[in-house]
Design a protein around this motif. Structure first.
Motif, mmCIF file in Angstrom:
data_model
loop_
_atom_site.group_PDB
_atom_site.id
_atom_site.type_symbol
_atom_site.label_atom_id
_atom_site.label_comp_id
_atom_site.label_asym_id
_atom_site.label_seq_id
_atom_site.Cartn_x
_atom_site.Cartn_y
_atom_site.Cartn_z
ATOM 1 N N THR A 240 17.903 18.332 112.284
ATOM 2 C CA THR A 240 17.821 17.053 111.537
ATOM 3 C C THR A 240 19.251 16.325 111.733
ATOM 4 N N ILE A 241 20.124 16.915 111.783
ATOM 5 C CA ILE A 241 21.428 16.539 111.745
ATOM 6 C C ILE A 241 21.628 15.684 112.984
ATOM 7 N N ILE A 242 21.377 16.552 114.215
ATOM 8 C CA ILE A 242 21.375 15.848 115.510
ATOM 9 C C ILE A 242 20.277 16.386 116.189
ATOM 10 N N PRO A 243 18.983 15.481 116.105
ATOM 11 C CA PRO A 243 17.745 15.554 116.563
ATOM 12 C C PRO A 243 17.740 15.628 118.015
ATOM 13 N N ALA A 244 16.556 16.082 118.291
ATOM 14 C CA ALA A 244 16.273 15.848 119.933
ATOM 15 C C ALA A 244 15.802 14.376 120.017
ATOM 16 N N THR A 245 16.267 13.829 121.302
ATOM 17 C CA THR A 245 15.382 12.379 121.448
ATOM 18 C C THR A 245 15.088 12.381 122.886
ATOM 19 N N GLY B 48 18.286 18.159 121.296
ATOM 20 C CA GLY B 48 19.443 17.962 120.085
ATOM 21 C C GLY B 48 20.094 19.534 119.801
ATOM 22 N N GLN C 183 14.439 15.054 106.498
ATOM 23 C CA GLN C 183 15.510 13.732 106.430
ATOM 24 C C GLN C 183 15.773 13.482 105.188
ATOM 25 N N ILE D 122 18.230 16.022 103.719
ATOM 26 C CA ILE D 122 19.556 15.820 104.110
ATOM 27 C C ILE D 122 20.232 14.347 103.687
ATOM 28 N N SER D 123 19.298 13.432 103.743
ATOM 29 C CA SER D 123 19.819 12.324 103.042
ATOM 30 C C SER D 123 20.425 12.298 101.738
ATOM 31 N N GLU E 184 23.844 14.038 102.066
ATOM 32 C CA GLU E 184 24.837 13.001 102.638
ATOM 33 C C GLU E 184 25.099 12.104 101.365
ATOM 34 N N TYR F 66 26.749 22.435 103.359
ATOM 35 C CA TYR F 66 26.649 21.235 104.103
ATOM 36 C C TYR F 66 27.821 20.741 104.979
ATOM 37 N N LYS G 49 27.728 20.713 108.929
ATOM 38 C CA LYS G 49 27.700 19.358 109.573
ATOM 39 C C LYS G 49 28.817 19.505 110.580
#
Ligand SMILES: Cc1cc2nc3c(=O)[nH]c(=O)nc-3n(C[C@H](O)[C@H](O)[C@H](O)COP(=O)(O)OP(=O)(O)OC[C@H]3O[C@@H](n4cnc5c(N)ncnc54)[C@H](O)[C@@H]3O)c2cc1C
Ligand code: SF4
Lengths: 570, 176
Positions: free
Chosen positions: B53-58, B62, B116, B119-120, B123, B136, B140
Motif C-alpha cells: 500500500t505504501i509502494i504499490p505495484a503500477t 511495488g 489506503q 494508511i492515509s 499518515e 508505521y 515506512k
C-alpha cells in the motif's frame, strides 16, 4: 640432536626481520628484499591475499543483508571500533573487534586496529600529503618536544621513491607549505570547490584549496602494471579491498612485489612477544614469537630488525622487550619509551549550502576531495595557540526525495528525485603537541591470551587543542560567509583521541640519546640493529595524514640498513 | 536430498535476502529466519500488504512484489532495540484490529480503498492507538530504504554503477 638443532636454528635465521605487514611493514619488506636481504615478515593476523580475500569487493548494495548497516548486537559489542566511520557490514571483517584484544583506557582512547596481512593499509582513506620543512622544524621553532634529527631535504627523495611506486594522484600546486611530489594526474575539483578556491584566494591571502593527493592510479605507469595493478575506476568502495588494485595497499603492491623477489618469507599468525637482546654481543639477536593459534613459542633470528607493528603496538612490543641491559624496555635508557604520544584533532566539522552554480552538478565518483593546507602559524607565530590545522573541503549536490504520503504518488516521487542545493562540508585535522603526560605503558598484572601484558593508554586533549578547534570553526565560518554560503552550521564533534587513527610517537627520533630513542636513521641510539619506522618514531605530528611519511621514512631507513649491512657496520 | 534441492530451487532472492516462500516454512511462521522477534505467517502477509500500500505495484513492481516487507523484518529483527521491536509488533496488531473494527475484515482481506484509507489516516496522524505510529514510522522508513536499494530498482530504475570510471565536476543540469 645438536645437529638437528643447528639446522633448525639455521631455518629460523634471516638477514632481516620485519614485525608487522601493514602500511610501513610492507615498505620495509619491499626495500629490504629489493636489496637482496633474506627477509622474514611476522604478522600476528591471518593472511589476506590480494583480490582472493576481498569477499565483499564486488557486492552490490542490495547484496548486503542489512544494506551496509551492522546489527545492533555487533554495535553494542563494539563501542570502540563501532565509532570508526569505516566499520560497516562491508568492511567489519578487516577490523579488530573490541572483545578480541582488550586494552586499558586510563583516559578514553579509541584504538582502531586491523590485525591481518596488510594491516590498516586495506582500510585507509588514502590521503597522501607530503610534510614540509615548516613541519619538520616545528618543534625547534616553537619549543616543544625535541628537534627532529631530519629535515625535508633528507626525506624528499624518499617521498619521490614511494610516490612513484605506490602511485599518487595529485596536482602540482606550488605551495611551500605542502611540497609537490611525483604525481599521476590529479582528480578534479568540482564547480563549487573551484568557486570556493577562487573566493578564498582572493579574500584570504595565503589560504589555498587543492585537490587532495591520494594513493590512486588515475593513470597507471609501467611500474604499477608490473605490480599487477590497474587503473582506478572510481568505484570508491576501496576499503573492501580493490580488485583492480586501484589504490595502494601492502596487499596489492609492496608485499607481492617483495614475494616475487624470492627473498621474502611471510609468516601470518605470528604474534611477536618481544625482541631478544644478546647481552654478550650488545645487539638484538632476534624475536620471540607466539603462534596465534597454538600459542607455541618460537624464536627467529636476524642481523637487523624492523619494528612496524603500528605505532601503539610497536610501543607495546618494545616495552615488553626486557633484558638485563634494558630492564625497562628495549633501548629505553632515558625512561622516555612510551611517552610523548600524540595524535590528530578531528573534533569539529562545518557544513553549509550554496545557492549558486545551479547549472552544474557532478557525475560519477572520485576517491578524494578538496584539501585545505595548514594556513595558521606557518611562516610565523600569529595566534595564541601553537601550530595549526589542515582541513578537508568538499561540495556535492544531493538528491532531494519527497517521502511524504504513500501510494503511486510516493512511488513516482521517490523514483524521480530532484537535485538538491549544493552542500559543502569540511572537517578539521589539527596537529597536537606531544607531551610527556600522554603515554602508553604495560599493565603490571593483566595479560592477553598470548601471555603478553595488556597496554594501558593515557592520552588526552589539552587547551591548545581546544583553542584550535574554536579557531578552525571561526575561520571556516568566516570563509564560508565570505563565499556567500548559507545555512552555515559549525559543529563540535567530540571524539576521543585515537579515532583519528593517526596515533604517533612513544619512540621518538632525535639528536640526543638523553632525550630521544631513535637517531636520524631510525636506529635505536642504544641498539643500532633495531629500526622503528612506523608512527611510533614520529617526533611531532604535523597536520598531514601521516602514512606517506611513515612509508618514506621506512624506505629511507631500510636502504640505509641494507647499505650498512653491506659495509659490515651492522 | 532431492527435497532439499527442490527447496533450494524455490529460494527466491528478494531485496538481497535469500528466502523461502512462506508456504514452505510451515504454518504460522515467517518466511525468513528471525532470531529476536516472533511473527506469524498471517502477520507477515499483513506487512506485505502494508508495504504494497505504501509502494504499490503500477506498471512496475511495488514493495510487496519485491519482498521488501521481508527486508523490513530482517532490519527490525537485527538492528532495533527490543522496545522498538515490541512496539512494532503491537502497532501492527493494532492496525489490523482497526481494520477489523472499521471494515469488518483483517487488513489482508480489506479492499485496496479500505487499506489506503487506513494508511492515509496513519499518515495524517488521525487519533489511533500510539503504537500504530511507532510501527508505521519504522515500516515506512525501512520500506522506502528496502525498495530504493532493491536489486530491481538499482538495476532497472535508478541504476547503480559499480565502477563509473569518471568524475565530472561540471556536469550540466538539463533545463527542465
Ligand atoms: C578508516 C581509516 C582511514 C585512514 N585514512 C588515512 C589516510 O587517508 N591517510 C593516511 O595517511 N592514513 C590513514 N589512515 C591511517 C593508516 O591506515 C595508518 O597510518 C597506517 O596503516 C599505519 O601503518 P603501520 O604499518 O604503522 O600499521 P598498520 O597498517 O596498522 O600495520 C601494523 C601491522 O602489524 C601487525 N602487528 C601488530 N602487533 C604485532 C605483533 N605483536 N606481532 C606481529 N604483528 C603485529 C598488525 O596486525 C598489523 O597488520 C587511516 C586508517 C583507517 C583505519
Ligand atoms: S575508487 Fe579506485 S581504488 Fe577505490 S575501489 Fe574504486 S577502483 Fe578501486
Amino acid at each position: 640432536m645438536a645437529y638437528l638443532n643447528i639446522n633448525s636454528i639455521k631455518e629460523r635465521t634471516f638477514d632481516a626481520i620485519v614485525i608487522g605487514s601493514g602500511m610501513s611493514g610492507g615498505w620495509a619488506a619491499k626495500e629490504l628484499t629489493d636489496n637482496g636481504l633474506k627477509t622474514l615478515v611476522l604478522e600476528r593476523g591471518r593472511d589476506v591475499k590480494h583480490i582472493k580475500d576481498y569477499p565483499t569487493a564486488n557486492m552490490y548494495p542490495f547484496e548486503f543483508e542489512h544494506r551496509g548497516e551492522l546489527p545492533l548486537a555487533v554495535k553494542k559489542e563494539n563501542p570502540v571500533v563501532g565509532r570508526c566511520y569505516a566499520f560497516g557490514e562491508s568492511t567489519a571483517h578487516f577490523f579488530v573487534k573490541d572483545k578480541e584484544h582488550p586494552y586499558i583506557q586510563e583516559k578514553e582512547f579509541d584504538w582502531i586496529r586491523a590485525y591481518q596481512v596488510g594491516g590498516r593499509s586495506l582500510l585507509w582513506a588514502r590521503q597522501t600529503q607530503r610534510w614540509s620543512d615548516f613541519d619538520f622544524s616545528g618543534p625547534a621553532r616553537d619549543g616543544f618536544a625535541v628537534d627532529w634529527p631530519i629535515r625535508y631535504a633528507d626525506i624528499a627523495p624518499w617521498y619521490s621513491h614511494v610516490e612513484k611506486f605506490a602511485g599518487i594522484a595529485g596536482n602540482k600546486d606550488g605551495l611551500q607549505e605542502l611540497p609537490d611530489g611525483e604525481f599521476l594526474p590529479g582528480f578534479p575539483l568540482n564547480a563549487v570547490e573551484d568557486y570556493f578556491k577562487k573566493q578564498v584566494s582572493e579574500k584570504f591571502k595565503g589560504r589555498h584549496i587543492i585537490s587532495g593527493r591520494c594513493a590512486h592510479l588515475s593513470r597507471p605507469e609501467p611500474v604499477h602494471l608490473e605490480q599487477g595493478r590497474g587503473q582506478c575506476l572510481s568505484r570508491t568502495l576501496c576499503n573492501r579491498g580493490c580488485p583492480l588494485g586501484g589504490y595502494y595497499s601492502s596487499n596489492s603492491s609492496t608485499l607481492p612485489w617483495a614475494a616475487k623477489s624470492g627473498h621474502l618469507t611471510l609468516r601470518p599468525f605470528s604474534v611477536v612477544h618481544s625482541i631478544l637482546y644478546d647481552e654478550q654481543k650488545g645487539r638484538a639477536s632476534g624475536v620471540r614469537v607466539i603462534d596465534a593459534n597454538t600459542k607455541e613459542e618460537t624464536e627467529y633470528y636476524a642481523k637487523i630488525i624492523f619494528v612496524n607493528a603500528g605505532s601503539v603496538n610497536t610501543n607495546l612490543v618494545l616495552l615488553n622487550s626486557v633484558s638485563g641491559r634494558f630492564p625497562a624496555g628495549l633501548g629505553n635508557d632515558n625512561g622516555l619509551l612510551g611517552k610523548y604520544v600524540a595524535f590528530h584533532n578531528y573534533s569539529a566539522t562545518i557544513s553549509a549550502e550554496f545557492d549558486g552554480l545551479k547549472e552544474f552538478t557532478t557525475d560519477g565518483r572520485r576517491p578524494t576531495g578538496g584539501y585545505v593546507p595548514r594556513f595558521r602559524n606557518v611562516f610565523k607565530q600569529e595566534t595564541d595557540f601553537l601550530r595549526g590545522y589542515a582541513a578537508g573541503f568538499s561540495a556535492h549536490r544531493g538528491l532531494d526525495r519527497d517521502t511524504g504520503g504513500f501510494g503511486t504518488e510516493l512511488k513516482e516521487n521517490i523514483l524521480n528525485p530532484q537535485l538538491g542545493p549544493w552542500r559543502v562540508g569540511s572537517h578539521m585535522m589539527a596537529e597536537t603537541i606531544p607531551k610527556e603526560s600522554n603515554y602508553v605503558s604495560l599493565d603490571p598484572d593483566r595479560k592477553d591470551a598470548w601471555g603478553i601484558p595488556q597496554l594501558r593508554i593515557s592520552v588526552a586533549y589539552d587547551d591548545n587543542d581546544e583553542k584550535m578547534r574554536k579557531d578552525y570553526l571561526a575561520q571556516f565560518e568566516e570563509m564560508f560567509a565570505a563565499a556567500g554560503f548559507t545555512n552555515i552550521q559549525p559543529r563540535n564533534k567530540p571524539m576521543a583521541p585515537g579515532l583519528d587513527i593517526h596515533e604517533m610517537g612513544g619512540v621518538r627520533m632525535g639528536k640526543d640519546p638523553k632525550t630521544s630513542l631513535l637517531n636520524k636513521w631510525n636506529q635505536f641510539h642504544a641498539c643500532k640493529n633495531v629500526f622503528v619506522t612506523d608512527g611510533a618514531c614520529m617526533t611531532s605530528t604535523s597536520t598531514q595524514n601521516p602514512s606517506l611519511t611513515y612509508m618514506a621514512i621506512t624506505a629511507r631507513a631500510a636502504n640505509y640498513a641494507a647499505e650498512e649491512l653491506k659495509k659490515r657496520n651492522l | 536430498m532431492k527435497r532439499r534441492t527442490a527447496i533450494r530451487q524455490l529460494v527466491v532472492v528478494a531485496g538481497g535476502l535469500a528466502l523461502l516462500p512462506s508456504c514452505l516454512s510451515g504454518p504460522g511462521n515467517a518466511a525468513i529466519k528471525l532470531s529476536n522477534i516472533i511473527l506469524s505467517g498471517e502477520q507477515e502477509k499483513t506487512l506485505a500488504e502494508i508495504a504494497g500500500t505504501i509502494i504499490p505495484a503500477t506498471d512496475t513492481p511495488g514493495a510487496k512484489e519485491l519482498g521488501v516487507h521481508l527486508f523490513v523484518l530482517k532490519m527490525l529483527d537485527d538492528c532495533y532495540e527490543k522496545d522498538a521491536q515490541q512496539k512494532f509488533i503491537k502497532g501492527l496488531g493494532q492496525a489490523d484490529q482497526v481494520a477489523k473494527e472499521r471494515f469488518g475484515a483483517s487488513f489482508t482481506k480489506c479492499k485496496p480503498e479500505q487499506r489506503q484509507e487506513l494508511i492515509s489516516d496513519i499518515e495524517n496522524k488521525a487519533s489511533l492507538p500510539a503504537e500504530i505510529f511507532d510501527f508505521y514510522q519504522i515500516m515506512k522508513q525501512k520500506t522506502l530504504q528496502g525498495y530504493l536499494s532493491s536489486e530491481y530498482v538499482m538495476t532497472k530504475q535508478l541504476i547503480y554503477e559499480m565502477a563509473p570510471g569518471r568524475y565530472n565536476g561540471y556536469f550540466p543540469v538539463k533545463a527542465s
